[in-house]
Scaffold this motif. Structure first.
Motif, PDB file in Angstrom:
ATOM      1  N   LYS A  78       6.383  -2.076  -6.907  1.00 38.92           N
ATOM      2  CA  LYS A  78       6.270  -1.378  -5.634  1.00 38.92           C
ATOM      3  C   LYS A  78       4.931  -0.657  -5.585  1.00 38.92           C
ATOM      4  CE  LYS A  78      11.245  -0.457  -5.053  1.00 38.92           C
ATOM      5  NZ  LYS A  78      12.264   0.607  -4.880  1.00 38.92           N
ATOM      6  N   GLY A  79       4.420  -0.515  -4.356  1.00 37.52           N
ATOM      7  CA  GLY A  79       3.187   0.250  -4.184  1.00 37.52           C
ATOM      8  C   GLY A  79       1.945  -0.534  -4.528  1.00 37.52           C
ATOM      9  N   ALA A  80       0.842   0.186  -4.685  1.00 38.33           N
ATOM     10  CA  ALA A  80      -0.460  -0.423  -4.952  1.00 38.33           C
ATOM     11  C   ALA A  80      -0.467  -1.098  -6.321  1.00 38.33           C
ATOM     12  CB  ALA A  80      -1.551   0.643  -4.887  1.00 38.33           C
ATOM     13  N   THR A  81      -0.936  -2.338  -6.367  1.00 36.67           N
ATOM     14  CA  THR A  81      -0.892  -3.091  -7.615  1.00 36.67           C
ATOM     15  C   THR A  81      -1.794  -2.491  -8.694  1.00 36.67           C
ATOM     16  OG1 THR A  81      -2.574  -4.591  -6.724  1.00 36.67           O
ATOM     17  CG2 THR A  81      -0.271  -5.262  -6.522  1.00 36.67           C
ATOM     18  N   GLY A  82      -2.874  -1.842  -8.297  1.00 36.88           N
ATOM     19  CA  GLY A  82      -3.777  -1.263  -9.278  1.00 36.88           C
ATOM     20  C   GLY A  82      -3.136  -0.169 -10.103  1.00 36.88           C
ATOM     21  N   ARG A  83      -2.111   0.471  -9.559  1.00 34.83           N
ATOM     22  CA  ARG A  83      -1.444   1.572 -10.259  1.00 34.83           C
ATOM     23  C   ARG A  83      -0.277   1.112 -11.126  1.00 34.83           C
ATOM     24  NH1 ARG A  83      -1.154   6.387  -5.634  1.00 34.83           N
ATOM     25  NH2 ARG A  83      -3.325   6.209  -4.919  1.00 34.83           N
ATOM     26  N   LEU A  84       0.038  -0.180 -11.112  1.00 33.28           N
ATOM     27  CA  LEU A  84       1.186  -0.689 -11.861  1.00 33.28           C
ATOM     28  C   LEU A  84       0.963  -0.549 -13.364  1.00 33.28           C
ATOM     29  CD1 LEU A  84       1.964  -3.995  -9.927  1.00 33.28           C
ATOM     30  CD2 LEU A  84       3.243  -1.842  -9.829  1.00 33.28           C
ATOM     31  N   SER A  85       1.962  -0.045 -14.052  1.00 28.93           N
ATOM     32  CA  SER A  85       1.906   0.054 -15.517  1.00 28.93           C
ATOM     33  C   SER A  85       1.967  -1.343 -16.121  1.00 28.93           C
ATOM     34  CB  SER A  85       3.081   0.882 -16.031  1.00 28.93           C
ATOM     35  OG  SER A  85       3.173   0.786 -17.440  1.00 28.93           O
ATOM     36  N   THR A  86       1.210  -1.555 -17.188  1.00 34.32           N
ATOM     37  CA  THR A  86       1.185  -2.858 -17.860  1.00 34.32           C
ATOM     38  C   THR A  86       2.098  -2.900 -19.086  1.00 34.32           C
ATOM     39  OG1 THR A  86      -0.773  -2.116 -19.086  1.00 34.32           O
ATOM     40  CG2 THR A  86      -1.151  -3.419 -17.093  1.00 34.32           C
ATOM     41  N   GLU A  87       2.949  -1.902 -19.246  1.00 28.64           N
ATOM     42  CA  GLU A  87       3.749  -1.817 -20.467  1.00 28.64           C
ATOM     43  C   GLU A  87       4.746  -2.973 -20.614  1.00 28.64           C
ATOM     44  OE1 GLU A  87       5.849   1.847 -20.452  1.00 28.64           O
ATOM     45  OE2 GLU A  87       6.960   1.429 -18.604  1.00 28.64           O
ATOM     46  N   GLU A 132      -2.210  -1.801  15.856  1.00 25.14           N
ATOM     47  CA  GLU A 132      -2.625  -0.577  16.540  1.00 25.14           C
ATOM     48  C   GLU A 132      -3.203   0.422  15.539  1.00 25.14           C
ATOM     49  OE1 GLU A 132       0.200  -2.087  16.951  1.00 25.14           O
ATOM     50  OE2 GLU A 132       0.632  -2.345  19.091  1.00 25.14           O
ATOM     51  N   ILE A 133      -2.564   0.519  14.365  1.00 25.70           N
ATOM     52  CA  ILE A 133      -3.066   1.381  13.283  1.00 25.70           C
ATOM     53  C   ILE A 133      -3.272   0.502  12.058  1.00 25.70           C
ATOM     54  CG2 ILE A 133      -2.535   3.310  11.739  1.00 25.70           C
ATOM     55  CD1 ILE A 133      -0.975   4.573  14.055  1.00 25.70           C
ATOM     56  N   ASN A 134      -4.472   0.502  11.534  1.00 25.72           N
ATOM     57  CA  ASN A 134      -4.835  -0.401  10.437  1.00 25.72           C
ATOM     58  C   ASN A 134      -4.937   0.322   9.090  1.00 25.72           C
ATOM     59  OD1 ASN A 134      -5.170  -3.036  11.811  1.00 25.72           O
ATOM     60  ND2 ASN A 134      -6.621  -1.869  13.042  1.00 25.72           N
ATOM     61  N   PHE A 135      -3.990   1.204   8.871  1.00 21.61           N
ATOM     62  CA  PHE A 135      -3.929   1.941   7.607  1.00 21.61           C
ATOM     63  C   PHE A 135      -2.487   2.003   7.108  1.00 21.61           C
ATOM     64  CE2 PHE A 135      -7.931   3.391   9.277  1.00 21.61           C
ATOM     65  CZ  PHE A 135      -8.732   3.525   8.156  1.00 21.61           C
ATOM     66  N   PHE A 136      -2.377   2.028   5.772  1.00 22.85           N
ATOM     67  CA  PHE A 136      -1.109   2.272   5.098  1.00 22.85           C
ATOM     68  C   PHE A 136      -1.105   3.705   4.567  1.00 22.85           C
ATOM     69  CE2 PHE A 136      -1.765  -2.271   4.744  1.00 22.85           C
ATOM     70  CZ  PHE A 136      -0.501  -2.820   4.907  1.00 22.85           C
ATOM     71  N   TYR A 137       0.087   4.213   4.323  1.00 20.09           N
ATOM     72  CA  TYR A 137       0.229   5.491   3.610  1.00 20.09           C
ATOM     73  C   TYR A 137       0.512   5.143   2.162  1.00 20.09           C
ATOM     74  CZ  TYR A 137       1.458  10.369   2.740  1.00 20.09           C
ATOM     75  OH  TYR A 137       1.490  11.671   2.271  1.00 20.09           O
ATOM     76  N   LEU A 138      -0.268   5.721   1.269  1.00 22.73           N
ATOM     77  CA  LEU A 138      -0.259   5.324  -0.139  1.00 22.73           C
ATOM     78  C   LEU A 138       0.175   6.478  -1.027  1.00 22.73           C
ATOM     79  CD1 LEU A 138      -1.137   3.023  -2.143  1.00 22.73           C
ATOM     80  CD2 LEU A 138      -3.389   4.106  -2.181  1.00 22.73           C
ATOM     81  N   ASP A 139       1.122   6.192  -1.897  1.00 25.06           N
ATOM     82  CA  ASP A 139       1.559   7.156  -2.911  1.00 25.06           C
ATOM     83  C   ASP A 139       2.095   6.348  -4.076  1.00 25.06           C
ATOM     84  OD1 ASP A 139       2.060   9.585  -4.104  1.00 25.06           O
ATOM     85  OD2 ASP A 139       3.094  10.434  -2.379  1.00 25.06           O
ATOM     86  N   ASP A 140       2.442   7.016  -5.166  1.00 25.44           N
ATOM     87  CA  ASP A 140       3.024   6.290  -6.290  1.00 25.44           C
ATOM     88  C   ASP A 140       4.275   5.557  -5.823  1.00 25.44           C
ATOM     89  OD1 ASP A 140       1.060   7.170  -7.999  1.00 25.44           O
ATOM     90  OD2 ASP A 140       2.200   8.906  -8.680  1.00 25.44           O
ATOM     91  N   GLN A 141       4.353   4.260  -6.139  1.00 28.08           N
ATOM     92  CA  GLN A 141       5.489   3.408  -5.772  1.00 28.08           C
ATOM     93  C   GLN A 141       5.623   3.216  -4.263  1.00 28.08           C
ATOM     94  OE1 GLN A 141       7.691   2.050  -8.349  1.00 28.08           O
ATOM     95  NE2 GLN A 141       5.933   2.771  -9.520  1.00 28.08           N
ATOM     96  N   LEU A 142       4.568   3.497  -3.513  1.00 22.07           N
ATOM     97  CA  LEU A 142       4.682   3.418  -2.057  1.00 22.07           C
ATOM     98  C   LEU A 142       3.359   2.981  -1.420  1.00 22.07           C
ATOM     99  CD1 LEU A 142       6.226   4.099   0.639  1.00 22.07           C
ATOM    100  CD2 LEU A 142       5.228   6.399   0.427  1.00 22.07           C
ATOM    101  N   ARG A 143       3.416   1.960  -0.587  1.00 17.01           N
ATOM    102  CA  ARG A 143       2.323   1.596   0.326  1.00 17.01           C
ATOM    103  C   ARG A 143       2.970   1.001   1.566  1.00 17.01           C
ATOM    104  NH1 ARG A 143      -1.917  -2.852   1.224  1.00 17.01           N
ATOM    105  NH2 ARG A 143      -3.825  -1.737   1.806  1.00 17.01           N
TER     106      ARG A 143
END
Length: 527
Positions: free
Chosen positions: A160-169, A273-284
């Motif tokens: 979930k969320g932004a792939t760059g923040r995903l843990s690789t464990e 109409e709006i070309n932005f996401f709201y981004l947080d841990d586990q959320l986009r």
């Protein structure tokens, strides 16, 4: 390694939009600023120099991101960005596991070579190649695998969320699978060690990708940037605020799309109409405006206009641009001259020129990345045995078989000469019928059509009968095509770079770097 160059329009794999752009078709002139040629860069440098890029913040962020990698040629390149005479050329891509398909590698090599070419042509300027990591993308299923010797190597994870923040464990089982596939050669051990140092030792996918790509390309001068950073987003926050509230990109892109559709151009992306996401841990999640409130879909998060402006001011990192606004973010924070992308990317960037103009950002040159086909030794040998040239590989399989059969057959397989004789005969018959009864003309034409259809059917039967004599060879043609064009697609869109690395080591990347010319827009076949 021998090279054959083929025009993109002859391959059948590139859109007319793209080939029109590369041929400088006048109908597209309003949708980009600079022609993709070396002479354009002098003007681009002058235009980009007029923009106020915060180089201090850019360098500060890059130093922090490279801190764990250690010293290398990147240190000097990062410092050079402080100088007003230093510029970048940039490519962007998702965080594909193990670099994903081959074209990821091709994009970066094109970018590196373009930087060299522009720098040589513009003494006094430093040009740095940049890979923009799409760390905020959330489509994990597009990037969690790569194909290796026909096998899909996949990282199983509920993401979930932004792939760059995903843990690789959780990626350890994939490493073990990869080792078993690669084998025990020196190159195989190098790849396994690289994969382990990146994906096992680094804490998240963004850091892992930086290490992996830097190990392959750092020595060529490439810099890698992760724009998921509060300091960089702060530079972009005025545009974030304006565009969410006033929806400029929505209005401008829609007008551009209408203009492109009038000239029959295929539209790659549509603006929201709006070309932005709201981004947080586990959320986009997408931001929408409903019932006089700015709401984050699939959550309980909502803002009034005043609250939204305050949130952007205090937490710009929580606002993630989509495909429409990401290019503007890039050009806002980088001293960039050109963007290198695939055909679809070049086409969708053309939808954005008016939006760039509105926000007073310079629209960079659009450069098509190099494309290539690697013909392995066995396939090359087979083609030679079949007396087929590599440039014929883009011919549709059945047509290629027809070409081969005609080359090899000692029999005349078409009835062209006979058809010409019968054409003359029917002209005589028609004249006689006209003299006897003009109403018979329709009957003569109908009989003629029926007769020639029968001849064409007979011609097909002759060709089919002749093909049976060459069943073994035609089967080999089918196998070569299936090997070089997996699933009917370009090799570069399916296969990973690792099989080539196993054969040639880093010499594979050197070979690409030696042969890719970023401004020679032709497809390369390596034999």
């Amino acid at each position: 390694m021998d090279c054959t160059l083929v025009n993109y329009s002859s391959t059948g794999f590139f859109s007319k939009n793209l080939t029109d752009y590369l041929s400088n078709a006048s109908k597209l002139n309003n949708f980009y600023t600079y022609q993709p040629k070396l002479e354009s860069f002098k003007q681009i440098i002058a235009d980009k120099s007029a923009e106020n890029i915060n180089r201090t913040v850019l360098v500060e962020v890059l130093k922090d991101q490279y801190d764990s990698i250690g010293n290398g040629p990147w240190d000097e390149a990062i410092e050079a960005l402080l100088l007003p005479t230093t510029f970048t050329v940039t490519t962007g891509h998702q965080l594909c596991l193990g670099t994903g398909p081959l074209y990821f590698i091709y994009k970066i090599i094109t970018t590196i070579n373009l930087a060299k070419k522009v720098e040589q042509a513009n003494p006094g300027n430093r040009i740095i190649p940049v890979y923009w990591m799409a760390t905020e993308d959330h489509d994990f299923e597009e990037i969690n695998h790569f194909n290796l010797f026909g096998k899909k190597v996949c990282w199983e994870l509920e993401a979930k969320g932004a792939t760059g923040r995903l843990s690789t464990e959780s990626i350890e089982p994939l490493l073990q699978e990869l080792k078993s596939i690669l084998g025990e050669s020196e190159q195989a051990k190098e790849l396994a060690t690289l994969f382990e140092s990146a994906y096992i030792h680094e804490k998240n996918l963004a850091d892992a990708t930086r290490v992996f790509v830097n190990e392959l390309f750092g020595k060529y001068g490439l810099l890698i940037i992760d724009a998921d950073d509060t300091r960089l987003k702060k530079q972009f926050s005025p545009i974030i605020k304006q565009d969410i509230i006033d929806q400029h990109s929505y209005q401008l892109v829609n007008k551009t799309v209408e203009a492109l559709e009038k000239i029959d151009n295929h539209i790659q992306v549509k603006s929201r109409e709006i070309n932005f996401f709201y981004l947080d841990d586990q959320l986009r999640e997408r931001i929408v405006f409903e019932n006089n409130c700015y709401r984050v879909l699939n959550t309980n998060i909502g803002f009034s206009k005043e609250e939204l402006e305050k949130e952007i001011d205090q937490h710009p990192e929580k606002f993630s641009p989509n495909v429409i606004m990401r290019p503007l973010y890039q050009e806002c924070i980088l001293p960039n001259l050109a963007y290198i992308g695939g055909g679809a990317e070049v086409s969708y960037w053309m939808e954005l020129k008016s939006t760039f103009s509105h926000y007073q950002l310079n629209f960079p040159m659009l450069v098509l990345r190099n494309s290539a086909l690697i013909v392995d030794e066995a396939s090359k040998k087979r083609l030679q045995q079949l007396s087929l040239e590599t440039k014929n590989l883009f011919t549709e399989t059945n047509k290629l078989i027809d070409i081969f059969v005609k080359q090899q057959s000692s029999n005349e397989l078409n009835l062209d000469a006979e058809i010409q004789k019968f054409e003359k005969a029917f002209i005589q018959v028609a004249m006689k019928a006209q003299n006897i009864d003009p109403t018979l003309a329709g009957s003569v034409e109908a009989e003629k059509t029926k007769f020639f259809n029968s001849l064409k059917g007979l011609e097909s039967k002759l060709a089919k009968a002749e093909k049976k004599k060459f069943e073994q060879q035609t089967s080999q043609i089918v196998k070569v095509k299936e090997k070089l064009f997996p699933n009917g697609s370009l090799q570069e869109r399916v296969e990973n770079f690792m099989p080539q690395y196993l054969k040639f080591g880093n010499g594979f990347i050197d070979m690409l770097a030696d042969n890719f010319d970023p401004l020679d827009f032709r497809f390369i076949i390596f034999e």
